[in-house]
Design a protein around this motif. Structure first.
Motif, PDB file in Angstrom:
ATOM      1  N   GLY A 119     -37.935  12.042 -25.091  1.00 54.85           N
ATOM      2  CA  GLY A 119     -36.576  12.561 -25.052  1.00 54.85           C
ATOM      3  C   GLY A 119     -35.730  11.877 -24.006  1.00 54.85           C
ATOM      4  N   ILE A 120     -36.337  11.148 -23.108  1.00 53.49           N
ATOM      5  CA  ILE A 120     -35.608  10.446 -22.062  1.00 53.49           C
ATOM      6  C   ILE A 120     -35.979   8.970 -22.178  1.00 53.49           C
ATOM      7  N   GLU A 121     -34.986   8.126 -22.323  1.00 58.87           N
ATOM      8  CA  GLU A 121     -35.291   6.729 -22.602  1.00 58.87           C
ATOM      9  C   GLU A 121     -35.665   5.949 -21.349  1.00 58.87           C
ATOM     10  N   GLN A 122     -35.159   6.359 -20.212  1.00 53.79           N
ATOM     11  CA  GLN A 122     -35.439   5.597 -18.997  1.00 53.79           C
ATOM     12  C   GLN A 122     -36.379   6.403 -18.114  1.00 53.79           C
ATOM     13  N   GLY A 123     -37.613   5.983 -18.034  1.00 54.47           N
ATOM     14  CA  GLY A 123     -38.535   6.603 -17.096  1.00 54.47           C
ATOM     15  C   GLY A 123     -38.990   7.982 -17.512  1.00 54.47           C
ATOM     16  N   GLU A 124     -39.488   8.715 -16.552  1.00 54.35           N
ATOM     17  CA  GLU A 124     -40.115  10.004 -16.795  1.00 54.35           C
ATOM     18  C   GLU A 124     -39.097  11.129 -16.768  1.00 54.35           C
ATOM     19  N   PRO A 125     -39.454  12.255 -17.387  1.00 56.40           N
ATOM     20  CA  PRO A 125     -38.577  13.416 -17.270  1.00 56.40           C
ATOM     21  C   PRO A 125     -38.470  13.853 -15.809  1.00 56.40           C
ATOM     22  N   ARG A 126     -37.315  14.325 -15.448  1.00 57.49           N
ATOM     23  CA  ARG A 126     -37.061  14.713 -14.060  1.00 57.49           C
ATOM     24  C   ARG A 126     -36.500  16.126 -14.044  1.00 57.49           C
ATOM     25  N   SER A 127     -37.116  16.991 -13.286  1.00 58.12           N
ATOM     26  CA  SER A 127     -36.661  18.376 -13.198  1.00 58.12           C
ATOM     27  C   SER A 127     -35.278  18.466 -12.562  1.00 58.12           C
ATOM     28  N   GLY A 128     -34.545  19.483 -12.936  1.00 55.15           N
ATOM     29  CA  GLY A 128     -33.238  19.717 -12.342  1.00 55.15           C
ATOM     30  C   GLY A 128     -33.292  19.886 -10.834  1.00 55.15           C
ATOM     31  N   ILE A 129     -34.444  20.318 -10.306  1.00 51.10           N
ATOM     32  CA  ILE A 129     -34.531  20.544  -8.864  1.00 51.10           C
ATOM     33  C   ILE A 129     -34.380  19.230  -8.101  1.00 51.10           C
ATOM     34  N   ALA A 130     -34.719  18.106  -8.759  1.00 51.13           N
ATOM     35  CA  ALA A 130     -34.599  16.799  -8.107  1.00 51.13           C
ATOM     36  C   ALA A 130     -33.140  16.419  -7.850  1.00 51.13           C
ATOM     37  N   PHE A 131     -32.215  17.091  -8.554  1.00 50.13           N
ATOM     38  CA  PHE A 131     -30.794  16.783  -8.397  1.00 50.13           C
ATOM     39  C   PHE A 131     -30.117  17.754  -7.426  1.00 50.13           C
ATOM     40  N   ALA A 132     -30.850  18.762  -6.988  1.00 49.86           N
ATOM     41  CA  ALA A 132     -30.255  19.819  -6.159  1.00 49.86           C
ATOM     42  C   ALA A 132     -30.214  19.397  -4.691  1.00 49.86           C
ATOM     43  N   SER A 133     -29.432  20.097  -3.921  1.00 52.35           N
ATOM     44  CA  SER A 133     -29.301  19.798  -2.491  1.00 52.35           C
ATOM     45  C   SER A 133     -30.588  20.187  -1.769  1.00 52.35           C
ATOM     46  N   PRO A 134     -30.812  19.642  -0.567  1.00 52.34           N
ATOM     47  CA  PRO A 134     -32.001  20.032   0.203  1.00 52.34           C
ATOM     48  C   PRO A 134     -32.059  21.537   0.444  1.00 52.34           C
ATOM     49  N   GLU A 135     -30.898  22.180   0.630  1.00 55.97           N
ATOM     50  CA  GLU A 135     -30.864  23.624   0.876  1.00 55.97           C
ATOM     51  C   GLU A 135     -31.359  24.398  -0.344  1.00 55.97           C
ATOM     52  N   THR A 136     -30.900  23.977  -1.531  1.00 53.10           N
ATOM     53  CA  THR A 136     -31.322  24.659  -2.754  1.00 53.10           C
ATOM     54  C   THR A 136     -32.809  24.424  -3.015  1.00 53.10           C
ATOM     55  N   ARG A 137     -33.263  23.207  -2.754  1.00 51.93           N
ATOM     56  CA  ARG A 137     -34.694  22.908  -2.939  1.00 51.93           C
ATOM     57  C   ARG A 137     -35.545  23.770  -1.998  1.00 51.93           C
ATOM     58  N   ALA A 138     -35.060  23.921  -0.763  1.00 55.30           N
ATOM     59  CA  ALA A 138     -35.815  24.726   0.205  1.00 55.30           C
ATOM     60  C   ALA A 138     -35.849  26.189  -0.231  1.00 55.30           C
ATOM     61  N   MET A 139     -34.726  26.665  -0.786  1.00 53.46           N
ATOM     62  CA  MET A 139     -34.673  28.064  -1.226  1.00 53.46           C
ATOM     63  C   MET A 139     -35.667  28.310  -2.357  1.00 53.46           C
ATOM     64  N   GLN A 140     -35.776  27.363  -3.282  1.00 53.77           N
ATOM     65  CA  GLN A 140     -36.728  27.534  -4.382  1.00 53.77           C
ATOM     66  C   GLN A 140     -38.174  27.510  -3.868  1.00 53.77           C
ATOM     67  N   ALA A 141     -38.427  26.635  -2.902  1.00 55.97           N
ATOM     68  CA  ALA A 141     -39.810  26.406  -2.479  1.00 55.97           C
ATOM     69  C   ALA A 141     -40.369  27.542  -1.626  1.00 55.97           C
ATOM     70  N   ASP A 142     -39.480  28.329  -1.005  1.00 50.94           N
ATOM     71  CA  ASP A 142     -39.929  29.360  -0.072  1.00 50.94           C
ATOM     72  C   ASP A 142     -39.863  30.732  -0.754  1.00 50.94           C
ATOM     73  N   ASP A 143     -41.008  31.333  -0.995  1.00 52.36           N
ATOM     74  CA  ASP A 143     -41.035  32.606  -1.720  1.00 52.36           C
ATOM     75  C   ASP A 143     -40.339  33.743  -0.974  1.00 52.36           C
ATOM     76  N   THR A 144     -40.142  33.585   0.321  1.00 55.38           N
ATOM     77  CA  THR A 144     -39.411  34.622   1.044  1.00 55.38           C
ATOM     78  C   THR A 144     -37.904  34.380   0.988  1.00 55.38           C
ATOM     79  N   ALA A 145     -37.491  33.222   0.471  1.00 55.85           N
ATOM     80  CA  ALA A 145     -36.058  32.909   0.354  1.00 55.85           C
ATOM     81  C   ALA A 145     -35.608  32.834  -1.101  1.00 55.85           C
ATOM     82  N   ASN A 146     -36.539  32.625  -2.016  1.00 55.81           N
ATOM     83  CA  ASN A 146     -36.209  32.475  -3.437  1.00 55.81           C
ATOM     84  C   ASN A 146     -35.871  33.842  -4.033  1.00 55.81           C
ATOM     85  N   PRO A 147     -34.581  34.069  -4.389  1.00 52.41           N
ATOM     86  CA  PRO A 147     -34.205  35.398  -4.888  1.00 52.41           C
ATOM     87  C   PRO A 147     -34.886  35.749  -6.207  1.00 52.41           C
ATOM     88  N   GLY A 148     -35.350  34.735  -6.950  1.00 46.81           N
ATOM     89  CA  GLY A 148     -36.014  34.991  -8.229  1.00 46.81           C
ATOM     90  C   GLY A 148     -37.282  35.803  -8.073  1.00 46.81           C
TER      91      GLY A 148
END
Lengths: 147, 259
Positions: free
Chosen positions: B23-52
């Motif tokens: 589905g992607i012609e150039q290289g490997e599939p890349r998750s949306g998290i790779a496009f997010a800011s460092p702050e958003t990435r940190a929020m996802q990675a930390d279970d005490t900060a991830n509102p989900g």
């Protein structure tokens, strides 16, 4: 020289629709529409405001080189800086009205006609994105960008 | 000029094959998290900060709650979700024998409710359904997306790919116009991303809440001024089935965090 129907929205929308706002046809010569759709030149100042409008014209979502803050501009389409020095007013006009006539694969929506896309949502059905007046204002502004 | 044209003619089938495989012609599939800011990435990675995680915890409660005329909980049949649900979300959508159709996780939960719990279906985007899908998805977190090699899913995947590449709305844009051809670009200053499906349901800061992949797709459809499909529509399940093949190998991030 060919003649195309620009808008059917005028007929569909009934008497409340502003008859001054739309042209019913235009002539394409080469890759240009030489004559203003409204019969007169647009207002570049109004055009500048329209171009910067992220929900009406949408220009800055894809194009850079315009009046919007750089961090809010897209990069999916060529920069429009100095476009008035590279294209004639007629060339600019056709590109705004119907870029897909020049490149059917273009991302750029048809601004001066009815969209060919599937499932057009109710409020937009049978309508062009911009009126002829708005297109002429935008053309006037882009023509003024001489770089 | 002519050799270049000939080269393209030869390359075209290869490109097509690549797009079918990834589905992607150039290289490997890349998750949306790779496009997010460092702050958003940190929020996802930390279970005490991830509102989900709040939805995940709610889902854990609902998993054990007896429902419907049958007064059965999910756990009464499936046991501990940490074992029985591990890897499930990574394989969905799946094929449902009884309806003869592809079904996504939301659809499966509602089938369980009507068939086994004799309960009413939950609203697609309601708090309870989001909590349950977040909880079930969480059991696959870190596992690679692994769409099954089930030929019965082929029609749904093909329909999904056709929808993905169909230009829609007054703006006349397809999903692929942005998320396939221009995922490295920026739309109005925001990264476009590949539109991968490996983190849903996810917490979007813009929503101030958790939402499903279908909510996200509806937002894009409204954005191009198209009439969105209804929640749970076969078209959305077909799109999800195609997107899962496109996301193959990406780790499940549920619950993801996005701007």
């Amino acid at each position: 020289m060919r003649r195309f129907v620009l808008l059917t929205a005028l007929l569909l929308a009934g008497p409340s629709f502003d008859a001054q706002a739309v042209a019913t046809s235009y002539e394409i010569e080469g890759d240009a529409i030489a004559e203003p759709l409204t019969g007169h030149e647009g207002d570049a100042e109004r055009g500048a405001a329209l171009v910067a409008d992220r929900t009406l014209s949408l220009c800055v979502l894809c194009h850079s080189g315009l009046v919007a803050p750089v961090h809010m501009q897209g990069n999916l389409a060529p920069s429009l800086a100095g476009i008035g020095g590279r294209l004639t007013p007629g060339q600019i006009r056709l590109r705004v009205v119907d870029m897909k006539r020049l490149n059917p694969d273009s991302l750029m929506p048809v601004y001066g006609g009815v969209a060919p896309g599937a499932r057009v949502a109710g409020p937009w059905q049978g309508k062009a994105i911009l009126t002829a007046d708005e297109i002429e204002d935008i053309v006037a502004y882009l023509v003024s960008l001489k770089g | 000029m002519r050799p270049a044209v000939r080269c393209f003619g030869l390359a075209a089938p290869l490109l097509l094959a690549a797009s079918v495989a990834h589905g992607i012609e150039q290289g490997e599939p890349r998750s949306g998290i790779a496009f997010a800011s460092p702050e958003t990435r940190a929020m996802q990675a930390d279970d005490t900060a991830n509102p989900g995680l709040f939805w995940v915890l709610d889902g854990e409660q609902l998993w054990a709650k007896r429902e419907g005329a049958a007064q059965k909980s999910c756990g009464d049949c499936h046991g501990a979700a940490s074992a029985s649900m591990k890897g499930i979300a990574a394989r969905y959508p799946a094929f449902d024998d009884k309806t003869g159709q592809a079904v996504d996780l939301t659809g499966r939960i509602n089938l369980c409710r009507t068939r086994h719990q004799q309960a009413t279906p939950l609203p697609h985007e309601g708090k309870e359904m989001l909590a349950l899908t977040a909880f079930v998805g969480f059991q696959s977190r870190g596992l690679p997306m692994a769409p099954p090699a089930d030929p019965r899913l082929a029609p749904a995947r093909a329909q999904g790919e056709a929808l993905f590449t169909q230009r829609m709305g007054q703006l006349d844009l397809s999903c692929a116009n942005c998320h396939e051809a221009n995922w490295q670009g920026r739309l109005g200053g925001s990264p476009i991303t590949q539109g991968q499906s490996n983190a849903y349901p996810l917490y979007r800061l813009e929503w101030q809440g958790l939402g499903s992949l279908q909510r996200r797709m509806r937002a894009c459809m409204v954005g191009v001024r198209a009439e969105p499909f209804d929640y749970g529509a076969p078209e959305f399940v077909a799109l999800e089935a195609f997107l899962a093949t496109r996301a193959k190998g990406l780790p499940v991030e549920t619950p993801g965090v996005r701007p």
